[in-house]
Design an enzyme around this catalytic site. Sequence first.
Site, PDB file in Angstrom:
ATOM      1  N   ALA A  14       1.458 -45.478 -23.338  1.00  0.00           N
ATOM      2  CA  ALA A  14       0.365 -44.661 -23.859  1.00  0.00           C
ATOM      3  C   ALA A  14       0.219 -43.491 -22.890  1.00  0.00           C
ATOM      4  O   ALA A  14      -0.749 -43.386 -22.151  1.00  0.00           O
ATOM      5  CB  ALA A  14      -0.917 -45.476 -23.961  1.00  0.00           C
ATOM      6  N   ASN A  35      10.463 -30.648 -29.491  1.00  0.00           N
ATOM      7  CA  ASN A  35       9.561 -31.553 -30.204  1.00  0.00           C
ATOM      8  C   ASN A  35       8.147 -30.978 -30.099  1.00  0.00           C
ATOM      9  O   ASN A  35       7.717 -30.590 -29.008  1.00  0.00           O
ATOM     10  CB  ASN A  35       9.647 -32.945 -29.559  1.00  0.00           C
ATOM     11  CG  ASN A  35       8.755 -33.966 -30.247  1.00  0.00           C
ATOM     12  OD1 ASN A  35       7.545 -33.920 -30.129  1.00  0.00           O
ATOM     13  ND2 ASN A  35       9.363 -34.896 -30.964  1.00  0.00           N
ATOM     14  N   CYS A  45       3.074 -39.830 -33.257  1.00  0.00           N
ATOM     15  CA  CYS A  45       2.674 -40.427 -31.987  1.00  0.00           C
ATOM     16  C   CYS A  45       1.359 -41.170 -32.162  1.00  0.00           C
ATOM     17  O   CYS A  45       0.377 -40.606 -32.642  1.00  0.00           O
ATOM     18  CB  CYS A  45       2.543 -39.383 -30.893  1.00  0.00           C
ATOM     19  SG  CYS A  45       2.314 -40.178 -29.313  1.00  0.00           S
TER      20      CYS A  45
END
Lengths: 261, 308
Positions: free
Chosen positions: B74, B103, B134
């Site tokens: 995370a 990205n 994500c």
Amino acid sequence: MIEEEAGIVFNRQIADKTYHMGLESPRIAAAAKPGQFVMLRVFNGIDPLLRRPLSICRVGGDGIFYLLYRVVGRGTAIMSRAVKGERLSVLGPLGRGFKLPPPGDRSFLVAGGIGIAPLISLSQVVDKDHMAFLVGYRSAAEIIPAEQVGADTSVSIATDDGTAGHRGPVTELLKANVERAGEGRAIVFACGPLPMLKAVAALTSKWNIPCQVSLETSMACGVGACHGCAVKSSSGQKKPYHHVCQDGPVFDADTVDWGRL
Amino acid sequence: MTEIQPDLKTSLGSLTLKNPVLTASGTFGYGQEFSSLVDPNLLGGIVVKGLSLKPRAGNRPPRTVETPCGMLNAIGLANMGVDAFVEKRLPLLRELDTVVIANIYGHTIDEYGTVAARLKGVEGISAIEVNISCPNVDGGGMAFGTDPDISARVTEQVLKKADKPVIVKLSPNVTDIRAVARAVERAGAEGISLINTLTGMAIDIETRLPRLANISGGLSGPAIRPVALHMVYQVVKAVRIPVIGIGGIMDYRDAPEFLIAGAKAVQVGTASFVNPRASLDIVEGLKAFCQGHGITAIDEIIGTMRLR
């Protein structure tokens, strides 16, 4: 940064749950500086998957570098069963080590338990006539025989339960040593459990003595690619988080936000 | 007799890769972190760490935890921001003789477009990979990638602002990934990459604290490979645009699985943490695999799974 298979020269228990390992890698040994670390692949399969970050304890002139580790989980348990002759993939040396004090300055090396590891190599390069090496343990059974792991200096010991040395936290030894040393330029180097580091950082801040700490976090890559090993930096720093693998593992204590560690 | 050098070239729409092995976003930094160990010029391409409009500090630590055959992360999409990337990191990447894919992600549909616009006219970037998946940012990636219509709108917005091929990276945290794949294809995506991480968590039973400060994180590593492979297989059958397979690829034996399932290329992620040379080892391994199987060009095996 080097990645290679290093042969285990020896791997032996030297205290309760504590092991000493020698690995032969002339290139890593030649490049390593006090306070740097390696990422060790303890297992060639996929479970456990990740490498383990370990401080380099000492470097020998014989192309061997030494690790000290405590068995705390699966990775270190696997390490403890490795035998002479096995080869382990090592990535290193990594990170920023200790900044050495100018000769003549007093150095206080403060370790908690296995936190002694990076301070051993530091103890070999600082001015021994102006150095105190203080190590705290919970109990005598945990004491790492410093002379066996390369400390060519005397070490003062404190234990929480009073089974050896000074009874009480190692910070009490630090206080006594700093007081005894009196005036003059001094610096503290510390590595150990978080509560100890917090206490040392608070004391050195109060005394206005510079302090460098070696921090430990979980790490995935060790080279700055994953941003996993973040620690909050203190206000006034350029970045909100330091990355232990690249910005550290050694930090000036006043650059870390101790309240959020 | 000299061994035949197999042709590893593969194409992703208008892009040609020298080989089908790319590094996955967020696992290879900005291409320089591993450069003393891996010559990036030997890779099919590099997908750089996810870029946002503004710099992002990332989540509170702990940010990673090891799990069986994998890890949870995370990180919180920590990055320097698109403008700083173009100014500070891209110049070095530009010198590479390989495909560089940026990205990107945003917090709103508009912001996706704005980030894409910042890369307009910028040299040295061959394509944009859009992260709609994500799972770590509140109100961010997750919400976009789980809804086919919103995924399509993000894709359209990026296409409107971008002057480069657009690849959309899908989240596996959905009921039917084919619906999202078809939606982004209809919206005009030139390619699809999958899978991003699977949402998971871990708890320390002594302290009863979640092992990640964020509580949940994204699972990666070999633990997710069978899930990834199946989803790649499903998506390949659902769309006509090229598919890039991602998920727990550790060595050269894993990569052909994805190619046989129909992926035109693969991305290597978590493996680089374990073995910094993993991506390069896979390129070399694929070469040997082809030689060992009498394959003269890697695209001979793409989408060739036989049925029992």
